[in-house]
Design an enzyme around this catalytic site. Structure first.
Site, PDB file in Angstrom:
ATOM      1  CB  SER A 211      -0.874   0.042   1.255  1.00 37.25           C
ATOM      2  OG  SER A 211      -1.742  -1.048   1.273  1.00 37.25           O
TER       3      SER A 211
ATOM      4  CD  GLU B   7      -6.276  -2.909   0.158  1.00 40.11           C
ATOM      5  OE1 GLU B   7      -6.808  -2.325  -0.792  1.00 40.11           O
ATOM      6  OE2 GLU B   7      -5.120  -2.683   0.563  1.00 40.11           O
TER       7      GLU B   7
END
Ligand code: NAP
Length: 409
Positions: free
Chosen positions: A200, A407
């Site tokens: 990320s 996530e």
């Protein structure tokens, strides 16, 4: 030899959103180099004159002035084009050979990571348009490491790093919440090139350092598998050992739903463990950089780690004022202290959590260990029950409204 995408010289072109602009003339009056002009239809910025001083940003009452597109420096949007717009154009793919198709690896990893949100969800209605798949495994972008700093305390068991990648002349536009793929060099035990690994982005859309074409990642050195057996993670060890000036092959960006809302007054309820903090840092930093605009909205963060020394961004997070963000740490392995998980802190703050869950303007983000999903879900259910709300009815509505994003790995 691996082919790389041809690079162009990238310009971050300053643009005004005609849909939001109220034509108040403040930007034109403020601009010290007369880059802003207008006709009876639109206010526009001359790419040849704008010197990125940003003097016009904070006086703009709507935020219409704070819009950017990465373009080929040789062919920015002209004044005539901007004057004809009803809305801003979406970010165009700048690299040759780009594809709209997500690589199988990415689709597989993403499906597992987002299972906890119940499959496909929509992004917040006001999220910016993300770019995806600009760089592929066959045509990766080449980034240069411009920083690699340890985030965890010297005595901490985990080595978590803040890595800054500079893309030089290659356009690599990202939004907070998106991921990028890293291609580790070398081959696996079967002699095949290592598969890509997803990370990320930990920096906001305007970069780790604004006006530099860079982004940051939060990377934990993997030294054991899920069962605790010693193993050296291929990509994480590669990334953690990189030095300033080293080159890295990067693909992506990916992600079209785990995105933050852009509208003023929107609130963020963020829950993360360990390096799952990366997208939360990106979103928080985006909001911090816009704090002078007084857009409103609440930021509430629940952050779990083994101890303060193991927690990424602990120092900077502690310095953020309480009126900007409500930070709640949960430490699970502090000697002499009761084990605390994020779900315990959520229960302790049940009043505020229930209020935010029921607020149509609040968007919820959960990122980190898969194991926390169940506990967080139960804590949300308890908070709702104690405040006359039905979590089982609320959750599908949150998903349908693009307000619930998960996530976990
Ligand atoms: P970690 O240090 O192993 O754990 C962080 C905290 O979570 C610890 O306090 C841990 O407690 C606690 N925890 C463990 N099980 C839990 C549960 N069931 N419910 C609530 N809390 C629990 O975390 P990490 O190794 O950094 O892992 C972060 C995860 O984020 C990884 O799976 C990673 O893949 C994922 N992630 C990373 C990125 C990135 O860009 N790097 C992005 C997205 C997601 P204990 O003391 O009990 O272990």
């Amino acid at each position: 030899m691996t082919a790389t995408a041809p690079t162009i010289e990238v310009l971050r072109q300053h643009l005004i959103d005609p849909e939001i602009c109220i034509r108040c003339n403040t930007c034109e009056e403020t601009c010290p180099v007369d880059a802003v002009t207008h006709d009876s239809r639109n206010y526009v910025v001359d790419a040849a004159k704008c010197n990125f001083c940003n003097d016009c940003i904070s006086p703009c009452p709507t935020g219409a002035i704070d819009n950017w597109r990465q373009v080929d420096r040789a062919a920015p949007y002209t004044l005539a084009e901007q004057l004809s717009w009803d809305s801003l154009p979406v970010q165009q793919a700048l690299a040759a050979g780009t594809s709209a198709e997500m690589p199988t690896d990415v689709a597989r990893i993403t499906a597992v990571a987002t299972a906890g949100q119940g499959g496909d969800v929509i992004p917040p209605w006001s999220a910016a348009q993300p770019c995806v798949n600009l760089y592929t495994v066959d045509r990766p972008a080449i980034a240069t490491v411009s920083g690699n700093r340890r985030l965890t305390a010297d005595g901490a068991t985990s080595d978590i790093r803040h890595l800054v990648l500079d893309f030089g002349g290659a356009a690599f536009p990202v939004l907070e919440g998106q991921t990028i793929g890293i291609l580790p060099p070398g081959v696996d035990a079967g002699g095949k090139p290592h598969r890509l690994r997803l990370y990320s982005v930990a920096s906001p859309r305007d970069g780790e350092r604004p006006r530099y074409n860079n982004l940051s990642l939060t990377v934990k050195r993997v030294t054991a598998d899920h069962d605790g057996a010693p193993v050296a993670g291929v990509a994480s060890n590669y990334l953690c050992d990189l030095n300033k000036g080293d080159e890295v092959r990067v693909v992506g960006p990916y992600g079209t739903t785990f995105l933050m809302p852009n509208h003023p007054g929107s609130s963020l309820l963020m829950v993360c463990t360990g390096t799952g903090s990366a997208p939360m840092r990106a979103m928080t930093e985006r909001r911090r950089r816009r704090v002078a605009l007084r857009e409103g909205g609440t930021l509430m963060l629940f952050f779990g780690a083994r101890s303060p020394g193991e927690l990424p961004y602990f120092g900077p997070l502690q310095k953020l004022p309480g009126e900007f963000i409500d930070v709640n740490f949960a430490f699970s392995r502090v000697p002499g202290e009761r084990r605390q998980y994020v779900q315990d802190r959520i229960r302790a703050r049940g009043d505020d959590v229930a209020r935010l869950l029921g607020d149509d303007n609040c968007y919820i983000y959960i990122c980190g260990l898969k194991g926390m999903e169940k506990g967080v879900d139960e804590a949300f259910r308890d908070a709702c029950r104690n405040h006359g709300k039905d979590w089982d009815a609320l959750l599908p509505a949150l998903r349908a409204q693009g307000r619930y994003h998960v996530e976990t790995y």
